[in-house]
Scaffold this active site. Structure first.
Site, PDB file in Angstrom:
ATOM      1  N   GLU A   9       1.410  -1.361   0.197  1.00  0.00           N
ATOM      2  CA  GLU A   9       0.290  -0.219  -0.011  1.00  0.00           C
ATOM      3  C   GLU A   9       0.893   0.953  -0.402  1.00  0.00           C
ATOM      4  OE1 GLU A   9      -1.699  -2.693   2.794  1.00  0.00           O
ATOM      5  OE2 GLU A   9       0.073  -2.593   2.153  1.00  0.00           O
ATOM      6  N   CYS A  37      -0.271   1.689   6.728  1.00  0.00           N
ATOM      7  CA  CYS A  37      -0.626   1.955   5.760  1.00  0.00           C
ATOM      8  C   CYS A  37      -2.320   2.869   5.733  1.00  0.00           C
ATOM      9  CB  CYS A  37      -0.615   0.523   5.131  1.00  0.00           C
ATOM     10  SG  CYS A  37       1.121   0.037   4.731  1.00  0.00           S
ATOM     11  N   CYS A  42      -2.489  -2.902   7.651  1.00  0.00           N
ATOM     12  CA  CYS A  42      -1.836  -2.457   8.928  1.00  0.00           C
ATOM     13  C   CYS A  42      -2.060  -1.305   9.712  1.00  0.00           C
ATOM     14  CB  CYS A  42      -0.327  -2.791   8.695  1.00  0.00           C
ATOM     15  SG  CYS A  42       0.840  -1.599   8.265  1.00  0.00           S
TER      16      CYS A  42
END
Length: 148
Positions: free
Chosen positions: A79, A108, A105
């Site tokens: 990402e 991100c 996560c």
């Protein structure tokens, strides 16, 4: 057997994941706006640095569990690389959709909120409940789909 849009873009994310140099998890991401590809990314080390599949994985050596201490890693997430690619080439990704092989996560998630991503579609789980909460708070729709 023409694929639906979600399947089509998710398969692109899985194709990007095949470029990953991470030894633990292969993740791919595709940023889509108006049914057009804006940027792609996969997890791996920064340009001009040793790739994780060539350098010994620091996270494995230190026995760091997945979903924790992301800063102890030489790689960037898929990402992050997709957002950076769009920024580098001056592509506006505000209001776009991110297709990702795994749930983002927390790091991100925060970047996706500030990049203006409107929705995240993913298939694989990631052990980070806080990211789900912050994405909801940041008004990013999170949708898990099954890969066909």
């Amino acid at each position: 057997m023409r694929p639906e849009w979600d399947e089509y873009f998710m398969e692109m994310a899985y194709l990007a994941a095949r470029r990953s140099t991470c030894v633990r998890r292969h993740v791919g991401a595709v940023i889509i706006k108006d049914k057009r590809v804006m940027a792609t990314g996969y997890n791996g080390a920064p340009t001009r640095t040793a790739h994780c599949n060539h350098a010994r994985c620091l996270r494995e050596r230190l026995k760091i569990p997945s979903g924790s201490r992301q800063e102890i890693c030489r790689g960037l997430h898929a990402e992050q690389n997709a957002i950076i690619q769009a920024a580098r080439y001056g592509i506006n990704i505000s209001g776009s959709v991110l297709y990702c092989t795994h749930q983002p996560c927390i790091t991100c998630a925060k970047m996706l909120i500030n990049a203006g991503i409107g929705k995240v579609i993913f298939t694989g789980d990631y052990p980070d409940e806080f990211s789900r909460k912050i994405l909801a708070e940041g008004r990013i729709k999170l949708q898990k789909i099954k890969r066909r």
